[in-house]
Design an enzyme around this catalytic site. Structure first.
Site, mmCIF file in Angstrom:
data_model
loop_
_atom_site.group_PDB
_atom_site.id
_atom_site.type_symbol
_atom_site.label_atom_id
_atom_site.label_comp_id
_atom_site.label_asym_id
_atom_site.label_seq_id
_atom_site.Cartn_x
_atom_site.Cartn_y
_atom_site.Cartn_z
ATOM 1 N N THR A 11 43.020 32.884 9.379
ATOM 2 C CA THR A 11 43.064 31.944 8.251
ATOM 3 C C THR A 11 43.301 32.706 6.959
ATOM 4 O O THR A 11 42.897 33.855 6.840
ATOM 5 C CB THR A 11 41.744 31.144 8.126
ATOM 6 O OG1 THR A 11 41.828 30.259 7.011
ATOM 7 C CG2 THR A 11 40.527 32.033 7.940
ATOM 8 N N GLY A 15 37.136 30.473 2.006
ATOM 9 C CA GLY A 15 36.039 29.498 2.056
ATOM 10 C C GLY A 15 35.749 29.095 3.495
ATOM 11 O O GLY A 15 34.587 29.050 3.927
ATOM 12 N N LYS A 16 36.802 28.825 4.242
ATOM 13 C CA LYS A 16 36.620 28.477 5.667
ATOM 14 C C LYS A 16 35.967 29.637 6.418
ATOM 15 O O LYS A 16 35.075 29.437 7.240
ATOM 16 C CB LYS A 16 37.991 28.243 6.323
ATOM 17 C CG LYS A 16 38.714 26.988 5.963
ATOM 18 C CD LYS A 16 39.999 26.945 6.786
ATOM 19 C CE LYS A 16 40.845 25.749 6.504
ATOM 20 N NZ LYS A 16 42.073 25.730 7.334
ATOM 21 N N GLU A 45 52.888 26.337 8.675
ATOM 22 C CA GLU A 45 52.449 25.131 9.389
ATOM 23 C C GLU A 45 53.621 24.202 9.664
ATOM 24 O O GLU A 45 54.506 24.060 8.826
ATOM 25 C CB GLU A 45 51.424 24.373 8.541
ATOM 26 C CG GLU A 45 50.094 25.081 8.492
ATOM 27 C CD GLU A 45 49.034 24.306 7.704
ATOM 28 O OE1 GLU A 45 49.213 23.101 7.474
ATOM 29 O OE2 GLU A 45 48.050 24.930 7.323
ATOM 30 N N ASP A 79 42.684 23.619 11.213
ATOM 31 C CA ASP A 79 43.481 22.849 10.272
ATOM 32 C C ASP A 79 42.628 21.713 9.744
ATOM 33 O O ASP A 79 41.928 21.036 10.501
ATOM 34 C CB ASP A 79 44.760 22.311 10.916
ATOM 35 C CG ASP A 79 45.753 21.951 9.822
ATOM 36 O OD1 ASP A 79 46.081 22.835 9.012
ATOM 37 O OD2 ASP A 79 46.161 20.780 9.724
ATOM 38 N N GLY A 155 38.389 24.266 -2.649
ATOM 39 C CA GLY A 155 39.270 23.114 -2.467
ATOM 40 C C GLY A 155 38.752 21.844 -3.131
ATOM 41 O O GLY A 155 38.428 21.828 -4.327
ATOM 42 N N TYR A 156 38.621 20.792 -2.345
ATOM 43 C CA TYR A 156 38.228 19.478 -2.860
ATOM 44 C C TYR A 156 36.706 19.315 -3.005
ATOM 45 O O TYR A 156 36.239 18.223 -3.348
ATOM 46 C CB TYR A 156 38.763 18.382 -1.927
ATOM 47 C CG TYR A 156 40.281 18.313 -1.847
ATOM 48 C CD1 TYR A 156 41.011 17.613 -2.808
ATOM 49 C CD2 TYR A 156 40.988 18.938 -0.822
ATOM 50 C CE1 TYR A 156 42.401 17.545 -2.753
ATOM 51 C CE2 TYR A 156 42.388 18.869 -0.756
ATOM 52 C CZ TYR A 156 43.068 18.180 -1.724
ATOM 53 O OH TYR A 156 44.436 18.105 -1.670
ATOM 54 N N ASP A 157 35.954 20.368 -2.732
ATOM 55 C CA ASP A 157 34.481 20.243 -2.741
ATOM 56 C C ASP A 157 33.906 19.646 -4.030
ATOM 57 O O ASP A 157 32.959 18.849 -3.962
ATOM 58 C CB ASP A 157 33.828 21.607 -2.466
ATOM 59 C CG ASP A 157 33.855 21.965 -0.988
ATOM 60 O OD1 ASP A 157 34.112 21.073 -0.165
ATOM 61 O OD2 ASP A 157 33.621 23.138 -0.669
ATOM 62 N N LYS A 178 25.945 22.020 2.941
ATOM 63 C CA LYS A 178 27.268 21.407 3.161
ATOM 64 C C LYS A 178 27.532 21.231 4.656
ATOM 65 O O LYS A 178 28.028 20.192 5.091
ATOM 66 C CB LYS A 178 28.364 22.271 2.517
ATOM 67 C CG LYS A 178 29.772 21.769 2.799
ATOM 68 C CD LYS A 178 30.870 22.616 2.185
ATOM 69 C CE LYS A 178 32.236 22.204 2.725
ATOM 70 N NZ LYS A 178 33.353 23.032 2.251
HETATM 71 P P1 ITT Z 1 44.646 28.211 6.584
HETATM 72 O O1 ITT Z 1 45.182 29.561 6.302
HETATM 73 O O2 ITT Z 1 43.439 28.237 7.500
HETATM 74 O O3 ITT Z 1 45.680 27.224 7.054
HETATM 75 P P2 ITT Z 1 44.501 26.460 4.240
HETATM 76 O O4 ITT Z 1 43.692 26.538 2.980
HETATM 77 O O5 ITT Z 1 45.986 26.391 4.126
HETATM 78 O O6 ITT Z 1 44.048 27.697 5.176
HETATM 79 P P3 ITT Z 1 44.318 23.803 5.480
HETATM 80 O O7 ITT Z 1 45.769 23.579 5.481
HETATM 81 O O8 ITT Z 1 43.569 23.540 6.740
HETATM 82 O O9 ITT Z 1 43.923 25.295 5.084
HETATM 83 O O10 ITT Z 1 43.541 23.032 4.323
HETATM 84 C C1 ITT Z 1 44.017 21.885 3.714
HETATM 85 C C2 ITT Z 1 43.463 21.752 2.324
HETATM 86 O O11 ITT Z 1 42.179 21.132 2.387
HETATM 87 C C3 ITT Z 1 43.301 23.035 1.530
HETATM 88 O O12 ITT Z 1 43.667 22.785 0.175
HETATM 89 C C4 ITT Z 1 41.815 23.316 1.615
HETATM 90 O O13 ITT Z 1 41.344 24.026 0.475
HETATM 91 C C5 ITT Z 1 41.238 21.916 1.674
HETATM 92 N N1 ITT Z 1 39.998 21.933 2.414
HETATM 93 C C6 ITT Z 1 39.841 22.180 3.737
HETATM 94 N N2 ITT Z 1 38.541 22.171 4.072
HETATM 95 C C7 ITT Z 1 37.857 21.919 2.929
HETATM 96 C C8 ITT Z 1 36.490 21.827 2.612
HETATM 97 O O14 ITT Z 1 35.546 22.014 3.516
HETATM 98 N N3 ITT Z 1 36.157 21.572 1.355
HETATM 99 C C9 ITT Z 1 37.097 21.377 0.399
HETATM 100 N N4 ITT Z 1 38.414 21.476 0.594
HETATM 101 C C10 ITT Z 1 38.798 21.747 1.862
#
Ligand code: ITT
Length: 210
Positions: A11, A15-16, A45, A79, A155-157, A178
């Site tokens: 990833t 954050g993840k 993706e 994802d 992100g959207y947190d 969380k």
């Molecule tokens: P990867 O490298 O793992 O793909 P990414 O940030 O591109 O990382 P995603 O496409 O899965 O990951 O994420 C989609 C969006 O949703 C991205 O802007 C994230 O920051 C947001 N997001 C995912 N999980 C979240 C969470 O738990 N809280 C807030 N925002 C989240």
């Protein structure tokens, strides 16, 4: 032979990564980030309206870029998406792009005057284990807040208030709080249960992994 203790998480999202580490550590499972480099700086993706398809494709690509995972429990990807009810699920699979371009303030502006602020976070974790691809899903219902609050998470947190909580956004909670509600916390729990059922968790005190 010693049990393997590490999952390799492919990833670009720190954050993840941090949430997965915190959720799995008590079970003796370490989560290590795949090190991207100049040659491979991210996983592209596919365009699909289905998170599961995106996660499955990401997993295939992740497994192909990891040269050797024989010392790991498995290779993992995730994802995730943020789905607004008022907009029939948009941004959904486009959440990363929308967050980069509009940001949380843009989402709040879009919802200005809109009554229906219901949203769902969804995620699909894919893990390649002993030659098999396995998927775990998690979702979290909630509401988009009126303003961005809190400094934690990513992100959207700052604009998401989970149902069942005390009215705080995810960004006002610590990681452990969380995870009680979050899509990721639920998917990671399914992953842990999967290991526990098969006695594959490093903390399982019976059974063994070959
Ligand atoms: P990867 O490298 O793992 O793909 P990414 O940030 O591109 O990382 P995603 O496409 O899965 O990951 O994420 C989609 C969006 O949703 C991205 O802007 C994230 O920051 C947001 N997001 C995912 N999980 C979240 C969470 O738990 N809280 C807030 N925002 C989240």
């Amino acid at each position: 032979m010693d049990k393997k203790t590490t999952i390799l998480f492919v990833t670009s999202n720190l954050g993840k990564l941090s949430e997965a580490k915190i959720a799995l550590k008590p079970f003796g499972i370490n989560v290590e980030a795949f090190q991207f480099n100049e040659e491979i700086s991210e996983i592209q993706e596919i365009q699909s309206s289905n998170l599961h398809f995106v996660a499955a494709d990401k997993l295939t690509k992740a497994v192909s870029i990891v040269k050797d995972s024989s010392d790991k429990i498995g290779v993992m990807v995730e994802d995730a998406g943020f789905f607004l009810e008022e907009f029939n699920g948009f941004p959904g699979v486009y959440s990363a792009y929308v967050h980069k371009t509009l940001g949380n303030q843009g989402i709040l502006r879009t919802l200005n005057g809109v009554e229906n602020r219901s949203a769902i976070f969804r995620c699909v974790i894919g893990i390649y284990l002993n030659g098999k691809e396995i998927f775990f899903e998690g979702l979290c219902n909630g509401q988009v807040s009126k303003k961005a609050t809190g400094k934690n998470g990513f992100g959207y947190d700052p604009i998401f208030i989970p149902d069942g909580g005390d009215g705080r956004t995810f960004a006002e909670m610590n990681s452990e709080e969380k995870q009680i509600f979050s899509h990721r916390g639920k998917a990671l729990k399914k992953l842990r249960d999967y290991f526990e059922e098969r006695n594959q968790s490093p903390t399982s005190n019976h059974g063994s992994e070959s």
